[in-house]
Design a protein around this motif. Structure first.
Motif, short mmCIF file in Angstrom:
data_model
loop_
_atom_site.label_atom_id
_atom_site.label_comp_id
_atom_site.label_asym_id
_atom_site.label_seq_id
_atom_site.Cartn_x
_atom_site.Cartn_y
_atom_site.Cartn_z
N ILE A 1 0.86 -1.19 0.00
CA ILE A 1 0.00 0.00 0.00
C ILE A 1 0.89 1.24 0.00
CG2 ILE A 1 -1.71 1.32 1.35
CD1 ILE A 1 -2.76 -1.45 2.30
N LYS A 2 1.90 1.18 0.84
CA LYS A 2 2.84 2.31 0.88
C LYS A 2 4.25 1.79 1.09
CE LYS A 2 1.91 3.30 5.76
NZ LYS A 2 1.29 1.99 6.06
N LEU A 3 5.21 2.60 0.71
CA LEU A 3 6.62 2.19 0.79
C LEU A 3 6.99 1.71 2.20
CD1 LEU A 3 9.54 2.07 -0.24
CD2 LEU A 3 9.75 4.48 0.39
N GLU A 4 6.47 2.42 3.23
CA GLU A 4 6.85 2.13 4.61
C GLU A 4 6.45 0.72 5.02
OE1 GLU A 4 5.35 4.76 3.50
OE2 GLU A 4 6.59 6.47 4.03
N ASP A 5 5.54 0.09 4.30
CA ASP A 5 5.13 -1.29 4.63
C ASP A 5 6.19 -2.31 4.25
OD1 ASP A 5 2.78 -0.21 5.41
OD2 ASP A 5 1.59 -0.92 3.71
#
Ligand code: BGC
Length: 757
Positions: free
Chosen positions: A499-503
């Motif tokens: 979903i997002k890079l931080e995941d």
């Protein structure tokens, strides 16, 4: 050319040492006196980058006109071994026609982070899929008697500090994730060359890494080809040669200095002539094979190969979303085509794999005669800024149409060899355009051109998403065929879209600091991580829709109990339940239940792509053996299968499992237990030999007595005491007065003896 053995006898020390580096950027050295010719290599992997005149590193100077095939991330999404083989065959033929003896590809590195600038050149986050695709591609090239060269060996997973970074990881992660795709390719396809990476692995440069180049590659995997440096990867030439490195490329003034260092090392007795003979012999073997396998009749037919590239591109696209079957488009419906990529579709990445394409028609050229399509630019590819006029025009066209198709993605400047991405966004002006268009047109479809995952803030507002990846010169024809249903999408994601890079599991440790990147996420790369943590993702590994639907039924295993020497057949029936022909990638994953070691929930172990007409069904049989359930066990420095219960999952993606079934495995031999004062009782008591000895020396009774004493410690104290016993090291038996020091030494000896038997 004479036999290698004979040549080695006739060559001088200087001739042998000189052969250890190239003549120039792309050629090996000739030895005219002995009629050893020079041979040429060139870059791949998605086409021929043959530089005729001025050679350079980064594709600045032109190479000959050629055909660009889908890049490896797209090929992996096809999950189609035959396609990978066929692309290899075509490239092999082109190499023969162009007098190229070895193509520098495939790139087999794992896509640890979606930020790696070179991800478009690599297959997958999954070592099994990478291994399968790479193996087929190599076999295809080599079927034309041209060499393939797997690269970049190994753990070269980022571009930041790509030439001197240090990839640090534990032994299990290295073997289970980062080496196992290479292992399959080396053992099954026997590539002519292996290119060592630039980086260090656990502190030692790949070019000097004896553990990798000799112990693993040659001794454990039985590799008989030659090892070439990545271009300019040599640091200490003599050390490299000793470690198992053969050819230094490119040839330069510095490589000549290195040749002289080899001569000096032999003269001074620091390097044996046998070691130099081994290296020179490997290079001679490559040259001799190339000379003897030259096919003078091969022709490079640019037009015919372009057609092959179109067909290949159709197999790679992944239909990510298709709400209320918005796709395929109806040919008589009014449709707004929007986006800067319509004039300039993105078909490949930048850097050493860049092909000087002969013919890449734009989407605009293909739609020219279609009166139902109106075209708006929507955004400027070279800019990040909004252009209100372009947006206004696009929105007006979208509103006046039945559908809006937005061609979006990453411009060239976002993805290249040599630079990692900083984020997963597409340019701001594209995101704004998409959101404006969806406000007026519910039937909005986004077509994406990108080599690696992007974030999609507009996912829930658009009806359809078609991921084209970087699919080569056939991009425009393929995308039109797919959008209008002349071809049915059949690709599946070879990586998770977070979903997002931080995941992403590597997020906190990418690209590392001070030249070191620590792979703290270990074996939990891609879906292995997202599944273990039960995280939501944008699109899971293995996901991809079709214009038809497939039903799965009748999962059977030929036996429910498996020993280490047996095979099991797993059969599953797949039926096309829709109304058009389509291809499904049937995926088989395995997972160990209640494992004693940390393991992913499930891992891909087999897949098969099947084409089915409406109503047609096919039963697929996968054959597995105990090694398919193994993990890398550091205590024995090898793969090992635990005895126990396993689950076999079969489905349409890693998160769309349709059927599952259990299986029990009995391992041949239990793992050896190292017995010392540190060994815990719980571990020891699993071994029948140890149980017997314990009962003989009556320790058990004493331990039982000890247990009763703790009842006074409150309710549940017996259970607590038992749990504490399990965790107690042998040495503590002395500390707690359960035996004397001498008795413990005797016990350790007895246990070690019984354990070895
Ligand atoms: C790249 C290789 C390539 C070589 C020759 C290097 O910089 O890493 O993949 O094959 O150059 O161009």
């Amino acid at each position: 050319m004479k036999q290698v053995k004979e040549l080695l006898q006739e060559m001088t020390l200087e001739e042998k040492a000189n052969l250890c580096s190239g003549e120039d950027f792309w050629h090996t050295k000739a030895v005219e006196r002995l009629e050893i010719p020079q041979v040429m290599v060139c870059d791949g992997p998605n086409g021929l980058r043959k530089q005729d005149d001025k050679a350079d590193h980064m594709g600045i100077n032109e190479s000959i006109k050629a055909v660009c095939f889908p890049t490896s991330s797209a090929v992996a999404a096809s999950f189609d071994r035959e396609l990978a083989y066929h692309i290899g065959e075509v490239l092999g033929k082109e190499c023969q026609a162009e007098n190229i003896s070895m193509l520098l590809g495939p790139g087999m590195n794992i896509k640890r982070s979606p930020l790696c600038g070179r991800n478009f050149e690599y297959y997958s986050k999954d070592p099994y899929l990478s291994g399968e695709m790479g193996t087929s591609y190599i076999k295809g090239i080599q079927s034309k008697k041209v060499g393939a060269c797997v690269k970049h060996f190994a753990a070269n997973n980022q571009e930041t500090q790509r030439m001197n970074g240090n990839s640090v990881m534990d032994e299990r992660t290295l073997h289970e994730i980062y080496l196992s795709g290479f292992k399959k390719a080396v053992c099954e396809a026997k590539p002519t060359g292996v290119m060592c990476a630039y980086n260090k692995i656990n502190g030692t440069y790949a070019a000097e890494n004896k553990e990798l180049l000799t112990d693993v590659l040659r001794n454990a995997w039985g590799y008989e080809g030659f090892v070439v440096t990545d271009w300019g990867a040599v640091k200490d030439r003599v050390k490299g040669l000793e470690a198992g490195l053969d050819l230094e490329m490119p040839g330069s003034d510095s490589s000549k200095v290195n040749d002289r260092k080899i001569i000096k090392a032999v003269q001074e007795g620091r390097l044996s002539i046998e070691q130099l003979d081994r290296v020179a012999g490997n290079i001679l073997k490559f040259v001799k094979n190339a000379v003897e396998n030259k096919d003078g009749s091969a022709q490079f037919d640019l037009d015919a190969d372009y057609k092959e590239a179109v067909e290949a591109a159709k197999e790679c696209a992944v239909l990510l979303q298709n709400n209320y079957d918005v796709l395929p488009l109806k040919s008589d419906a009014k449709t707004a085509f929007i986006g800067g990529f319509i004039e300039k579709p993105r078909s490949q990445g930048s850097g050493s794999s860049h092909i000087n394409s002969n013919f890449v028609p734009s989407i605009q050229e293909i739609i020219r005669d279609n009166d139902n399509i109106i075209y708006a630019k929507g955004f400027d590819l070279d800019s990040e800024e909004n252009d209100e006029t372009l947006i206004h025009e696009a929105v007006t066209y979208a509103k006046a149409s039945d559908y809006a198709v937005i061609f979006a993605g990453l411009p060239n400047r976002y993805e290249s060899e040599g630079v990692d991405r900083k984020h997963l966004n597409i340019p701001k002006n594209q995101n704004i355009l998409i959101s404006e268009v969806t406000k007026v047109q519910p039937n909005t479809i986004v077509v994406l051109f990108n080599g690696s995952p992007v974030e999609m803030p507009w996912k829930d507002d658009v009806a359809g998403i078609l991921e084209m990846y970087l699919c080569g010169d056939g991009v425009s024809e393929a995308v039109m065929a797919l959008l209008y249903g002349e071809a049915n999408p059949s690709g599946k994601l070879a990586e998770t879209f977070p979903i997002k890079l931080e995941d992403n599991p590597s997020y906190l440790n990418f690209p590392g600091e001070n030249g070191t990147v620590e792979y703290h996420e270990g074996i939990f790369v891609g879906y292995r991580y997202y599944d273990k943590k039960q995280m939501d993702v944008l699109f899971p590994f293995g996901h991809g829709l079709s214009y038809t639907t497939f039903a799965y039924s009748d999962l059977h295993v030929s036996k429910e109990k498996l020993t280490e020497t047996e095979n099991v057949e797993v059969s599953i029936t797949v039926t096309n339940t829709g109304s058009v022909f389509g291809k499904e990638v049937v995926q088989l994953y395995v997972g160990e239940k209640g494992s004693k070691v940390r393991r992913p929930e499930k891992e891909l172990k087999r897949f098969e792509k099947v084409g089915l007409n409406p109503g047609e069904n096919k039963t697929i049989i996968f054959t597995l053996d105990a090694s398919d359930f193994a993990y890398y066990e550091t205590r024995i420095h090898d793969f090992y299968t635990n005895s126990g219960e396993y689950e076999i999952y079969v489905g349409s993606s890693s998160r769309d499992i349709r059927e599952q079934i259990s299986l029990t495995i009995k391992a041949k031999k239990e793992l050896p237990i190292t017995i010392s004062r540190e060994t815990i009782l719980g571990e020891l008591m699993k071994s029948p030999g140890a149980q017997e000895i314990f009962s003989q020396i009556k320790l058990k009774t004493e331990m039982e007595n000890a247990d009763t004493d703790v009842d006074a410690m409150g309710e549940g104290s017996r259970e607590m005491a038992e749990a504490m016993m399990v965790e107690m090291p042998l040495g503590s038996l002395v500390s707690f007065g359960l035996m004397s020091d001498e008795q413990l030494e005797g016990l350790i000896q007895m246990l070690s003896y019984s354990n070895d038997k």
